[in-house]
Design a protein around this motif. Structure first.
Motif, PDB file in Angstrom:
ATOM      1  N   ALA A 195       0.801  -1.229   0.000  1.00 14.64           N
ATOM      2  CA  ALA A 195       0.000   0.000   0.000  1.00 14.64           C
ATOM      3  C   ALA A 195       0.828   1.270   0.000  1.00 14.64           C
ATOM      4  N   ASP A 196       2.078   1.193   0.475  1.00 17.26           N
ATOM      5  CA  ASP A 196       2.895   2.398   0.581  1.00 17.26           C
ATOM      6  C   ASP A 196       4.361   2.003   0.749  1.00 17.26           C
ATOM      7  N   ARG A 226       5.549   2.243  -8.924  1.00 13.99           N
ATOM      8  CA  ARG A 226       4.832   3.094  -7.974  1.00 13.99           C
ATOM      9  C   ARG A 226       3.618   3.717  -8.649  1.00 13.99           C
ATOM     10  N   ARG A 227       2.479   3.700  -7.933  1.00 10.03           N
ATOM     11  CA  ARG A 227       1.254   4.296  -8.440  1.00 10.03           C
ATOM     12  C   ARG A 227       1.134   5.738  -7.956  1.00 10.03           C
ATOM     13  N   ALA A 228       0.185   6.444  -8.539  1.00 10.58           N
ATOM     14  CA  ALA A 228      -0.017   7.842  -8.178  1.00 10.58           C
ATOM     15  C   ALA A 228      -0.434   8.009  -6.717  1.00 10.58           C
ATOM     16  N   ASP A 229      -1.087   6.998  -6.149  1.00  7.41           N
ATOM     17  CA  ASP A 229      -1.555   7.107  -4.766  1.00  7.41           C
ATOM     18  C   ASP A 229      -0.482   6.726  -3.754  1.00  7.41           C
ATOM     19  N   GLY A 230       0.740   6.413  -4.225  1.00  4.52           N
ATOM     20  CA  GLY A 230       1.829   6.077  -3.333  1.00  4.52           C
ATOM     21  C   GLY A 230       2.006   4.599  -3.086  1.00  4.52           C
ATOM     22  N   GLY A 231       1.081   3.783  -3.563  1.00  2.87           N
ATOM     23  CA  GLY A 231       1.226   2.335  -3.463  1.00  2.87           C
ATOM     24  C   GLY A 231       2.019   1.782  -4.628  1.00  2.87           C
ATOM     25  N   TYR A 232       2.166   0.472  -4.664  1.00  2.00           N
ATOM     26  CA  TYR A 232       2.944  -0.189  -5.711  1.00  2.00           C
ATOM     27  C   TYR A 232       2.173  -1.399  -6.238  1.00  2.00           C
TER      28      TYR A 232
END
Length: 250
Positions: A195-196, A226-232
């Motif tokens: 998630a982060d 890495r995604r825009a929301d900070g997760g992977y």
């Protein structure tokens, strides 16, 4: 420190970070082996017990074995109705012909002698029983390898080559060589989505207090995922193969 002691030390973090990730593999093995109510199933290298919990949900008679006391404790918390024991491939602590299915997910590669391990699995299987083996596929199919390779390079090590069991046809070959009739083989997509940054670092390093340089290497290597929301999101692949002992078909 022995391997069993090392796994015991990280059992809780392993369960938190990785326990549910193998669920697609568990589902595939459950379906291929046609596991249903009253099936007797042994999970060798049961780890933190997620597959055992899935077996119990299907009404199976579930048993598990793992050499790490910490993993056994975690498995008993998740699948308390299963028969869970400490032990290893060297000598499975059940009588001959106890099970309809022996399954092992990401564990056969830890056996000291693969041939001997499969012989021991055959011993506890009933006539016509199934063995189901699954593990990580070759590195080029796993985005997680980008991080593992970066850590190895930073430590001045070479990334170890893929073992035979990870390569195409490897699982099938080892089952056939051990005298099993091949039933099915294939691949399963496995997504890991921490998630982060904290979840990423804990899952990769399995350490509450990692070295700052290791943290830097992991975060840099994981940046492409890495995604825009900070997760992977890291896409990976497992291989599996299912074989049958001689005897009447289940």
């Amino acid at each position: 420190m022995s391997d069993a002691e090392s796994w015991s030390e990280i059992a809780e973090e392993w369960a938190r970070s990785w326990g549910s990730v193998m669920q697609p593999v568990h589902v595939r093995l459950l379906d291929v082996c046609r596991i249903e109510a009253d099936s007797a199933v042994l999970d060798v290298g049961c780890g933190s017990g997620e597959f055992l919990a899935s077996l119990l949900e299907r009404g199976a008679h579930a048993a598990g074995v793992d050499p790490a006391a910490g993993m056994v404790a975690e498995a008993r918390r998740r699948a308390g109705d299963a028969d869970i024991r400490e032990g290893s491939w060297r000598e499975l602590p059940w009588p001959d012909a106890s099970f309809d299915v022996v399954a092992t997910v990401n564990a056969l590669q830890y056996a000291d002698d693969t041939s001997a391990a499969l012989t021991e699995a055959r011993r506890v299987l009933r006539a016509g029983g199934l063995i189901a083996v699954a593990n990580w596929a070759d590195r080029e199919l796993n985005q997680l390898d980008a991080i593992e390779s970066a850590l190895a390079t930073a430590a001045g090590d070479e990334t170890p080559p893929d073992g035979d069991l990870r390569l195409p046809g490897g699982l099938e070959a080892v089952l056939v060589e051990a005298g099993f009739d091949l039933v099915e083989a294939g691949t399963v997509d496995v997504t890991w989505a921490p998630a982060d940054d904290v979840a990423l670092l804990r899952g990769v390093l399995l350490d509450d207090d990692p070295h700052p340089e290791d943290k830097r290497v992991v975060l840099e290597a994981a940046a492409p995922f890495r995604r825009a929301d900070g997760g992977y999101v890291l896409e990976n692949v497992f291989r599996y193969a299912v074989g049958r002992t001689s005897g009447a078909e289940r």
